[in-house]
Design a protein around this motif. Structure first.
Motif, PDB file in Angstrom:
ATOM      1  N   LEU A 189      -8.966  11.720  15.610  1.00  0.00           N
ATOM      2  CA  LEU A 189     -10.402  11.838  15.828  1.00  0.00           C
ATOM      3  C   LEU A 189     -10.788  13.170  16.453  1.00  0.00           C
ATOM      4  O   LEU A 189     -11.875  13.692  16.180  1.00  0.00           O
ATOM      5  CB  LEU A 189     -10.904  10.687  16.705  1.00  0.00           C
ATOM      6  CG  LEU A 189     -10.794   9.282  16.094  1.00  0.00           C
ATOM      7  CD1 LEU A 189     -11.477   8.259  16.992  1.00  0.00           C
ATOM      8  CD2 LEU A 189     -11.397   9.235  14.694  1.00  0.00           C
ATOM      9  N   ASN A 190      -9.926  13.722  17.285  1.00  0.00           N
ATOM     10  CA  ASN A 190     -10.237  15.021  17.873  1.00  0.00           C
ATOM     11  C   ASN A 190     -10.297  16.107  16.809  1.00  0.00           C
ATOM     12  O   ASN A 190     -11.152  16.996  16.857  1.00  0.00           O
ATOM     13  CB  ASN A 190      -9.204  15.380  18.946  1.00  0.00           C
ATOM     14  CG  ASN A 190      -9.314  14.497  20.174  1.00  0.00           C
ATOM     15  OD1 ASN A 190     -10.408  14.069  20.546  1.00  0.00           O
ATOM     16  ND2 ASN A 190      -8.186  14.204  20.799  1.00  0.00           N
ATOM     17  N   LEU A 191      -9.408  16.017  15.835  1.00  0.00           N
ATOM     18  CA  LEU A 191      -9.400  16.993  14.753  1.00  0.00           C
ATOM     19  C   LEU A 191     -10.584  16.776  13.814  1.00  0.00           C
ATOM     20  O   LEU A 191     -11.223  17.734  13.369  1.00  0.00           O
ATOM     21  CB  LEU A 191      -8.086  16.913  13.982  1.00  0.00           C
ATOM     22  CG  LEU A 191      -7.820  18.007  12.939  1.00  0.00           C
ATOM     23  CD1 LEU A 191      -7.903  19.390  13.569  1.00  0.00           C
ATOM     24  CD2 LEU A 191      -6.464  17.794  12.283  1.00  0.00           C
ATOM     25  N   VAL A 192     -10.884  15.515  13.513  1.00  0.00           N
ATOM     26  CA  VAL A 192     -12.044  15.203  12.669  1.00  0.00           C
ATOM     27  C   VAL A 192     -13.317  15.744  13.310  1.00  0.00           C
ATOM     28  O   VAL A 192     -14.190  16.295  12.641  1.00  0.00           O
ATOM     29  CB  VAL A 192     -12.171  13.684  12.450  1.00  0.00           C
ATOM     30  CG1 VAL A 192     -13.511  13.341  11.799  1.00  0.00           C
ATOM     31  CG2 VAL A 192     -11.034  13.175  11.573  1.00  0.00           C
ATOM     32  N   SER A 193     -13.414  15.588  14.610  1.00  0.00           N
ATOM     33  CA  SER A 193     -14.626  15.977  15.316  1.00  0.00           C
ATOM     34  C   SER A 193     -14.732  17.482  15.521  1.00  0.00           C
ATOM     35  O   SER A 193     -15.844  18.014  15.605  1.00  0.00           O
ATOM     36  CB  SER A 193     -14.667  15.281  16.675  1.00  0.00           C
ATOM     37  OG  SER A 193     -15.777  15.699  17.428  1.00  0.00           O
TER      38      SER A 193
ATOM     39  N   ASN B 284     -16.725  17.004  22.536  1.00  0.00           N
ATOM     40  CA  ASN B 284     -17.187  17.367  23.877  1.00  0.00           C
ATOM     41  C   ASN B 284     -17.853  16.167  24.542  1.00  0.00           C
ATOM     42  O   ASN B 284     -18.811  16.315  25.299  1.00  0.00           O
ATOM     43  CB  ASN B 284     -18.162  18.546  23.801  1.00  0.00           C
ATOM     44  CG  ASN B 284     -18.431  19.175  25.154  1.00  0.00           C
ATOM     45  OD1 ASN B 284     -17.602  19.110  26.066  1.00  0.00           O
ATOM     46  ND2 ASN B 284     -19.601  19.780  25.306  1.00  0.00           N
ATOM     47  N   LYS B 285     -17.337  14.972  24.260  1.00  0.00           N
ATOM     48  CA  LYS B 285     -17.998  13.752  24.727  1.00  0.00           C
ATOM     49  C   LYS B 285     -18.088  13.660  26.240  1.00  0.00           C
ATOM     50  O   LYS B 285     -18.992  13.020  26.783  1.00  0.00           O
ATOM     51  CB  LYS B 285     -17.291  12.517  24.156  1.00  0.00           C
ATOM     52  CG  LYS B 285     -15.822  12.353  24.501  1.00  0.00           C
ATOM     53  CD  LYS B 285     -15.250  11.125  23.791  1.00  0.00           C
ATOM     54  CE  LYS B 285     -13.795  10.861  24.160  1.00  0.00           C
ATOM     55  NZ  LYS B 285     -12.893  11.943  23.677  1.00  0.00           N
TER      56      LYS B 285
ATOM     57  N   ASN C 128     -16.667  18.487  28.966  1.00  0.00           N
ATOM     58  CA  ASN C 128     -15.659  19.333  29.608  1.00  0.00           C
ATOM     59  C   ASN C 128     -15.090  20.400  28.690  1.00  0.00           C
ATOM     60  O   ASN C 128     -14.175  21.128  29.085  1.00  0.00           O
ATOM     61  CB  ASN C 128     -14.499  18.466  30.130  1.00  0.00           C
ATOM     62  CG  ASN C 128     -14.949  17.492  31.197  1.00  0.00           C
ATOM     63  OD1 ASN C 128     -15.830  17.811  31.995  1.00  0.00           O
ATOM     64  ND2 ASN C 128     -14.365  16.304  31.209  1.00  0.00           N
ATOM     65  N   SER C 129     -15.593  20.495  27.461  1.00  0.00           N
ATOM     66  CA  SER C 129     -15.071  21.475  26.521  1.00  0.00           C
ATOM     67  C   SER C 129     -16.171  22.458  26.149  1.00  0.00           C
ATOM     68  O   SER C 129     -17.326  22.326  26.567  1.00  0.00           O
ATOM     69  CB  SER C 129     -14.510  20.785  25.273  1.00  0.00           C
ATOM     70  OG  SER C 129     -13.859  21.716  24.433  1.00  0.00           O
ATOM     71  N   SER C 130     -15.804  23.445  25.377  1.00  0.00           N
ATOM     72  CA  SER C 130     -16.769  24.418  24.867  1.00  0.00           C
ATOM     73  C   SER C 130     -16.371  24.765  23.444  1.00  0.00           C
ATOM     74  O   SER C 130     -15.217  24.582  23.036  1.00  0.00           O
ATOM     75  CB  SER C 130     -16.781  25.686  25.721  1.00  0.00           C
ATOM     76  OG  SER C 130     -15.564  26.401  25.566  1.00  0.00           O
ATOM     77  N   ILE C 131     -17.317  25.287  22.686  1.00  0.00           N
ATOM     78  CA  ILE C 131     -17.008  25.650  21.311  1.00  0.00           C
ATOM     79  C   ILE C 131     -15.986  26.788  21.282  1.00  0.00           C
ATOM     80  O   ILE C 131     -15.135  26.839  20.383  1.00  0.00           O
ATOM     81  CB  ILE C 131     -18.291  26.042  20.534  1.00  0.00           C
ATOM     82  CG1 ILE C 131     -17.996  26.203  19.029  1.00  0.00           C
ATOM     83  CG2 ILE C 131     -18.917  27.284  21.113  1.00  0.00           C
ATOM     84  CD1 ILE C 131     -17.551  24.956  18.325  1.00  0.00           C
ATOM     85  N   GLU C 132     -16.024  27.674  22.271  1.00  0.00           N
ATOM     86  CA  GLU C 132     -15.036  28.746  22.321  1.00  0.00           C
ATOM     87  C   GLU C 132     -13.621  28.170  22.467  1.00  0.00           C
ATOM     88  O   GLU C 132     -12.679  28.641  21.828  1.00  0.00           O
ATOM     89  CB  GLU C 132     -15.344  29.698  23.477  1.00  0.00           C
ATOM     90  CG  GLU C 132     -16.587  30.548  23.272  1.00  0.00           C
ATOM     91  CD  GLU C 132     -17.877  29.839  23.655  1.00  0.00           C
ATOM     92  OE1 GLU C 132     -18.952  30.398  23.444  1.00  0.00           O
ATOM     93  OE2 GLU C 132     -17.801  28.684  24.159  1.00  0.00           O
ATOM     94  N   GLN C 133     -13.490  27.127  23.303  1.00  0.00           N
ATOM     95  CA  GLN C 133     -12.182  26.485  23.455  1.00  0.00           C
ATOM     96  C   GLN C 133     -11.752  25.831  22.158  1.00  0.00           C
ATOM     97  O   GLN C 133     -10.569  25.874  21.775  1.00  0.00           O
ATOM     98  CB  GLN C 133     -12.241  25.449  24.581  1.00  0.00           C
ATOM     99  CG  GLN C 133     -12.364  26.044  25.965  1.00  0.00           C
ATOM    100  CD  GLN C 133     -12.607  24.982  27.028  1.00  0.00           C
ATOM    101  OE1 GLN C 133     -13.302  23.994  26.783  1.00  0.00           O
ATOM    102  NE2 GLN C 133     -12.035  25.178  28.212  1.00  0.00           N
ATOM    103  N   GLN C 134     -12.689  25.200  21.454  1.00  0.00           N
ATOM    104  CA  GLN C 134     -12.369  24.559  20.182  1.00  0.00           C
ATOM    105  C   GLN C 134     -11.933  25.590  19.143  1.00  0.00           C
ATOM    106  O   GLN C 134     -10.986  25.360  18.383  1.00  0.00           O
ATOM    107  CB  GLN C 134     -13.581  23.770  19.673  1.00  0.00           C
ATOM    108  CG  GLN C 134     -13.994  22.603  20.539  1.00  0.00           C
ATOM    109  CD  GLN C 134     -12.950  21.513  20.584  1.00  0.00           C
ATOM    110  OE1 GLN C 134     -12.422  21.101  19.548  1.00  0.00           O
ATOM    111  NE2 GLN C 134     -12.640  21.042  21.781  1.00  0.00           N
TER     112      GLN C 134
END
Length: 818
Positions: free
Chosen positions: A270-274, A433-434, A437-443
């Motif tokens: 799910l993390n990869l799908v998202s 990012n539910k 705690n995350s950011s698009i840069e981290q993704q």
């Protein structure tokens, strides 16, 4: 799209380099390039990647441009350089009235001195127009001078709703309804005897028939660009679609170039799908034994981050340690401010990332043409923040000296929605990012570091899925599943509810824009039951929450949770009682069958019991109510709807048995079997079963029977399947089996379910082959429509919907009944 005569002459020479044999490629109505959710979704609508502008699934241009420089020659392999237009109507002011115009209002000699003076566009919203229009009708006149030096004239028009256009008193265009973006109507032949040197009058009348009001009209000249003479077309040799990838092979002079678009939607993760990041890879090899200098230019329009191209955007640099990043988004950022169907996202930010090394250059320009020109003229410069309309994010990858060994580089395209949907008045972040705690840069950084293992996983999954699909239903079936996979997954938003539950919320694309529609969930279910039943739970959790919270109090489930992206309660105008009750009960039972336990059903047993009680009273002989095929109209005593209710009652008995409730199980399984016997009498039409109980001169696909087979309920005798399948084979047309006897159109997802009733693979393939023929021959170039005409293959309605996940029913049957 029309082209000017000069461009036609140039392209006719270049086209020889781009022609490919259809046998060398997998043909699709539209090719998925970037597919993550209903807003971040970019497609190519032509068999050859460099023949058309890339588009959002709604049809609005979201241009991606790719050019490869081989030594000192340039070859376009992706997208289409934009047509350039300039207005020949130089006056900004117009005369208009919103009262009834006189009969001769279009004539050259009409006196419009008493009309008001204003400017286009007209709109009911002052923020989107220069003249506020809130009456039913508007008329305007505009004077312009024409020179015989002007050629290739077009009417540029956007209207909401009905419009008629006159030139010097002669009608040159008329259209009913609305268009959501400007159309360019070729006037070259239409106005030869109407337009004249000197003064001319353009007169337009528009009627607002309801909803929004908008009008903007102009006469423009299409001009050729000097770039047309500098850029050749790369020759496309092949295109291949797999579940997660679209791969193109090109020849550009002495270099072979492979371009891959990878959206790693692996449902087990799910993390990869998202993660809203796709890869575009470029692999170059010399094809003539010589060494070549190779650079790849990739341009992405800021239109990916707007609803309309009129919205102002800002673009800037946002580099990280491993990535050079450009980002763009609207300056207004109206987060979750719009709802509806034919809309694009205009909040959040679109990112283009490339390796942060000295072989990569990135820059921002004010348009596609200026970005391409900078690349052609080797005048690429670094830039800071830029504001404007339709900016271009440009990347140049220097692949260096290419010889017999290939070199590969990739870029990343990502989108930060910030907030994805509103759920009962809570704005929810995307799953990735539910927790905030995350950011698009981290993704994007994670995607960069994970490139090799992710691509390996995609390759392995694509191969396995295809092999399993071929084993289940043959080559044509496997190719349809490949085509359906990304389309289905990317028509959803994956978020977490305030209670911590998965929500996998569909958008009813080009249908009515509803969010989490139950009769979209039902046909989509097979794909997710195979690869991750938790995602089917994510489609049901909101519907259960709606009832269990007391917000929805009827004895059957709601039709939907609202209009995308606002899931605050049903907005559809009419209930579908038997339809939705049957859908949720069957889908919940299918989860139990796939997981080997009824734990999920146990959590919602109270609601399931209420709904099955309703079905036991209203399901056998339904009254005049809507079902999922509502586009075909109301039906009383609908035999296929009755099948759904009967199967759902049996499915409830199955779940009760799995929960150890033996008496309840016996009661409802017995009831379902008793109803099935009565159904056979009510629907009996001799060599088949009728569309309705009260008209035996009809027939319909009984696709709901498939769950009796797939769930091994044994409610209906095998003879029912055999009789229906035999009859259907006599009713097929060139592009498939019609839905029923009323019309010749069909629903391809239902055909797949009906085909699964067949006892053998050969018979199954007899139903699949015409559907595959439709998918490869339809003249309608949009993401796969599930509602098409079986006689000519044209789209009737719907496109890019998740229901094509229903194509996987045959594979689900194979999985559950091994």
């Amino acid at each position: 799209m029309t082209r000017n005569a000069t461009c036609k002459k140039i392209l006719s020479v270049c086209f020889a380099f781009a022609v490919i044999h259809l046998s060398a490629q997998q043909v699709a109505p539209s090719y998925p390039l970037i597919t993550h959710d209903t807003y971040f979704s970019i497609w190519s609508s032509s068999n050859v990647l460099n023949e058309s502008t890339t588009k959002h699934w709604t049809g609005t241009n979201q241009s991606l441009i790719g050019i490869v420089k081989v030594d000192n020659r340039f070859y376009r392999f992706l997208g289409k350089t934009p047509d350039i237009y300039r207005s020949i109507v130089h006056s900004e002011t117009i005369k208009y009235t919103m009262s009834n115009a006189d009969a001769d209002w279009t004539s050259e000699n009409y006196n419009d001195s008493k009309w008001q003076t204003g400017q286009e566009p007209f709109c009911d919203d002052a923020k989107n127009g220069k003249t506020v229009w809130q009456t039913k009708e508007v008329w305007f006149r505009q004077t312009f001078n024409y020179s015989k030096n002007n050629h290739n004239l077009f009417l540029q028009i956007q209207h909401d709703d009905d419009v008629e256009v006159y030139l010097n008193g002669q009608k040159i265009y008329e259209e009913t309804g609305a268009n959501t973006r400007p159309d360019y109507i070729d006037l070259s032949e239409k106005i030869n005897n109407t337009i004249k040197a000197g003064k001319n009058i353009l007169a337009v009348h528009c009627t607002n028939t309801g909803g929004l009001a908008y009008l903007n009209a102009d006469i423009v000249e299409q001009i050729s660009s000097a770039m047309d003479n500098q850029i050749r077309l790369a020759s496309q040799k092949a295109v291949r679609l797999t579940a997660t990838q679209t791969k193109y092979d090109f020849t550009a002079g002495g270099v072979d170039l492979q371009v891959k678009f990878i959206s790693p939607l692996l449902l087990s993760d799910l993390n990869l799908v998202s993660r809203p990041v796709s890869y575009v890879t470029f692999n170059a090899t010399s094809n003539d034994g010589k060494t070549h200098d190779v650079q790849v230019y990739f341009g992405a329009s800021s239109d990916v981050a707007v609803n309309t191209s009129k919205q102002e955007v800002a673009a800037s640099v946002a580099n990280t340690s491993n990535l050079k990043l450009l980002k763009t988004g609207t300056t207004s950022q109206p987060v979750l401010q719009k709802k509806g169907d034919d809309l694009r996202i205009d909040w959040g930010y679109f990112y283009v990332g490339a390796p942060n090394d000295n072989t990569t250059q990135q820059f921002i320009t004010s348009s596609e043409t200026s970005g391409i020109a900078a690349f052609l003229n080797n005048k690429v410069q670094s830039t800071g923040s830029v504001k404007g309309n339709s900016l271009e994010l440009n990347t140049v990858l220097n692949l260096g000296k290419i010889s017999s060994s290939s070199k590969e580089k990739f870029i990343e395209l990502g989108y930060d929605e910030q907030y994805m949907v509103q759920y009962f008045h809570h704005n929810l972040r995307p799953w990735w990012n539910k927790d905030g705690n995350s950011s698009i840069e981290q993704q994007l950084e994670t995607a960069y570091n994970d490139y090799n293992p992710v691509v390996e996983k995609c390759n392995a999954f694509d191969k396995q899925m295809y092999q399993e699909a071929v084993a289940a239903g043959g080559e044509d079936y496997a190719k349809l599943c490949d085509l359906a996979y990304r389309q289905s997954v990317s028509a959803h938003a994956l978020v977490q509810s305030p209670k911590g539950e998965i929500l996998f919320l569909s958008k009813e694309n080009f249908s009515n824009g509803s969010i989490n529609t139950v009769d979209i969930t039902y046909p989509s279910a097979p794909l997710y039951l195979i690869y991750n039943p938790d995602l089917l739970k994510g489609m049901l959790n909101g519907i259960y929450e709606y009832s269990e919270s007391g917000k929805w109090q009827k004895p059957f489930p709601a039709h939907d949770l609202g209009t995308y992206p606002l899931a605050n309660g049903q907005t559809y105008g009419e209930d579908m009682p038997v339809e939705e009750a049957g859908n949720v009960v069957i889908a919940t039972a299918a989860i139990a069958k796939a997981e080997g336990n009824a734990n999920y059903a146990k959590q919602h047993w109270k609601e399931l019991s209420i709904w099955v009680d309703y079905l036991s009273k209203a399901g056998l002989d339904p009254t005049n109510q809507l079902c999922t095929d509502d586009f075909a109209g109301h039906l009383a005593r609908n035999a296929n709807l009755s099948v759904k209710a009967i199967v759902a009652i049996g499915a409830y008995g199955l779940m009760a048995d799995m929960l150890g409730q033996k008496d309840t199980a016996e009661k409802y399984i017995t009831m379902a079997k008793d109803f099935a016997q009565k159904w056979m009498q009510l629907a009996d039409a001799g060599d088949h079963y009728a569309l309705t109980f009260n008209d035996k001169n009809t027939w319909s696909q009984k696709y709901n029977l498939v769950w009796d087979k797939v769930l091994h309920l044994n409610i209906f005798p095998q003879s029912v399947y055999e009789k229906e399948v035999k009859y259907y084979l006599t009713k097929q047309n060139k592009y498939g089996l019609p839905l029923d006897s009323r019309k010749t159109y069909t629903k391809s997802d239902w055909i797949m379910w009906t085909a699964t009733l067949a006892n053998d693979k050969a018979t199954f393939e007899k139903f699949v082959t015409p559907v595959y023929k439709y998918a490869t021959e339809t003249p309608t170039r949009v993401p796969l429509s599930d509602w098409h005409e079986t006689t000519d293959g044209k789209q009737v309605g719907f496109q890019a919907r998740s229901v094509v996940g229903g194509y996987f029913m045959k594979m689900l049957d194979e999985k559950l009944n091994k």
